[in-house]
Enzyme design. Structure first.
Site, PDB file in Angstrom:
ATOM      1  N   GLU A 110       1.519 -20.620   9.888  1.00  0.00           N
ATOM      2  CA  GLU A 110       1.703 -19.802  10.932  1.00  0.00           C
ATOM      3  C   GLU A 110       1.511 -18.430  10.323  1.00  0.00           C
ATOM      4  OE1 GLU A 110       2.065 -18.582  14.377  1.00  0.00           O
ATOM      5  OE2 GLU A 110       1.995 -21.495  13.464  1.00  0.00           O
ATOM      6  N   HIS A 158      -1.055 -16.809   8.544  1.00  0.00           N
ATOM      7  CA  HIS A 158      -2.540 -16.566   8.128  1.00  0.00           C
ATOM      8  C   HIS A 158      -2.642 -16.674   9.958  1.00  0.00           C
ATOM      9  CE1 HIS A 158      -2.459 -19.296   4.296  1.00  0.00           C
ATOM     10  NE2 HIS A 158      -3.237 -18.057   4.192  1.00  0.00           N
ATOM     11  N   GLN A 169      -8.632 -15.410  -9.733  1.00  0.00           N
ATOM     12  CA  GLN A 169      -7.444 -14.544  -9.380  1.00  0.00           C
ATOM     13  C   GLN A 169      -6.287 -15.562  -9.787  1.00  0.00           C
ATOM     14  OE1 GLN A 169      -7.964 -14.699  -5.030  1.00  0.00           O
ATOM     15  NE2 GLN A 169      -6.108 -14.872  -5.097  1.00  0.00           N
ATOM     16  N   SER A 211       4.267 -19.782   3.013  1.00  0.00           N
ATOM     17  CA  SER A 211       3.382 -19.690   1.676  1.00  0.00           C
ATOM     18  C   SER A 211       2.450 -20.828   1.485  1.00  0.00           C
ATOM     19  CB  SER A 211       3.932 -19.813   0.142  1.00  0.00           C
ATOM     20  OG  SER A 211       3.605 -19.527  -0.896  1.00  0.00           O
TER      21      SER A 211
HETATM   22  O1  PAF Z   1      -4.134 -13.642   0.155  1.00  0.00           O
HETATM   23  C1  PAF Z   1      -4.377 -14.825   0.316  1.00  0.00           C
HETATM   24  O2  PAF Z   1      -4.936 -15.406   0.120  1.00  0.00           O
HETATM   25  C2  PAF Z   1      -5.866 -14.078  -1.793  1.00  0.00           C
HETATM   26  O3  PAF Z   1      -4.994 -13.463  -1.975  1.00  0.00           O
HETATM   27  C3  PAF Z   1      -7.083 -13.435  -1.197  1.00  0.00           C
HETATM   28  C4  PAF Z   1      -6.466 -12.092  -0.582  1.00  0.00           C
HETATM   29  C5  PAF Z   1      -7.767 -14.018   0.522  1.00  0.00           C
HETATM   30  C6  PAF Z   1      -8.043 -13.182  -1.980  1.00  0.00           C
HETATM   31  O4  PAF Z   1      -8.078 -14.086  -2.720  1.00  0.00           O
END
Ligand code: PAF
Length: 281
Positions: free
Chosen positions: A35, A37, A61, A185
């Site tokens: 939700e 996103h 990352q 999350s």
């Molecule tokens: O927040 C996220 O899902 C990620 O860090 C992003 C901004 C898509 C970069 O990979």
């Protein structure tokens, strides 16, 4: 709704949209949409002619030993949810195209990237800023939408956009929470029932901190000590950090004043959860 994996094809699509003088709103994601996103997508849908999201679990990352391999993925579900929010294009690149052999370039937003989550996850924000800049160059959005749950990420990205004179607006929207307060999350799926119940303490401790500041407490150490006590009272909670920082520099404050970010990161088992509150004292 289109799914585009090819980088040149995505750039050509965006070029054509701009040629027609239409605007593109963009929500970068790593998929497994929730939700949080969807709220970004709905806002972007309202404010732009076209809506693009990206789904890319960005390997750079994640640190060694982090959850890159087991990060939840479900593209067909993400497709359905995207459709329901009026997404025009899902950009769904392949890692080998984003980072072909011999790839060498990174973006480093100094200082802001090395504190809070950056201190616990060295290299994380370099991976984030690099992929976000690449995505911006590929999608060419007029506005990009981020969630405040990842406050440091949004601050790092805003600084990159400013410093590198990128021609787009960054919009940071409020954290979406479950009824009891747990911030949404994709990583919440790792939690078992007990951990999920205990994790609500992050939000409760932040609320307590905000309450203390509103009632005139000026010593951050006392506020942090209270938060620490609350969080430690939950079984299985292992605190990574609790910090009260200036919202712009992300440096710790010695006294409560100005616009502040109260940020926490706590492990429940192997799952690391983050949350924050922003307050003007
Ligand atoms: O927040 C996220 O899902 C990620 O860090 C992003 C901004 C898509 C970069 O990979």
């Amino acid at each position: 709704m289109k799914v585009i994996s090819d980088i040149q094809q995505m750039q050509a699509w965006s070029k054509e949209i701009h040629r027609r003088r239409k605007t593109i709103g963009f929500v970068p994601t790593m998929g497994y949409l929730h939700e949080g996103h969807l709220s970004l997508m709905r806002r972007a849908r309202k404010e732009n002619d076209e809506l693009v999201i990206s789904i890319f679990v960005n390997p750079t990352q994640f640190g060694p030993g982090e959850d890159f391999k087991r990060y939840p993925r479900n593209f067909s579900r993400d497709k359905e949810l995207s459709k329901s929010c009026g997404v025009d294009v899902i950009f769904y690149p392949r890692a080998r195209d984003m980072y072909p052999q011999g790839y060498k370039t990174c973006v480093d937003v100094e200082d802001l990237s090395n504190v809070l989550c950056g201190a616990s996850r060295p290299g994380h924000f370099r991976g984030v800023s690099t992929v976000v800049l690449k995505l911006f160059n590929i999608v060419q959005p007029d506005a990009a939408y981020f969630g405040r749950k990842d406050a440091q990420q949004a601050i790092v990205v805003e600084k990159m956009v400013k410093d590198l004179n990128l021609a787009l607006r960054i919009k940071t929207l409020p954290t979406i929470r479950e009824k009891e307060g747990l911030a949404l999350s994709s990583r919440n799926t790792y939690l078992n029932k007990q951990q999920r119940e205990n994790a609500v303490i992050l939000y409760k401790s932040l609320q307590t901190a905000v309450g203390m500041i509103q009632s005139g407490h000026k010593d951050p150490r006392k506020i942090i000590a209270q938060m620490r006590k609350m969080i430690k009272s939950r079984r299985g909670a292992r605190i990574d950090y609790i910090r009260i920082v200036d919202i712009r520099s992300l440096t710790e404050v010695k006294r409560i004043k100005g616009r502040l970010l109260i940020a926490v990161a706590v492990f429940f088992g192997k799952t690391r959860l983050i949350d924050n509150a922003i307050i003007r004292a």
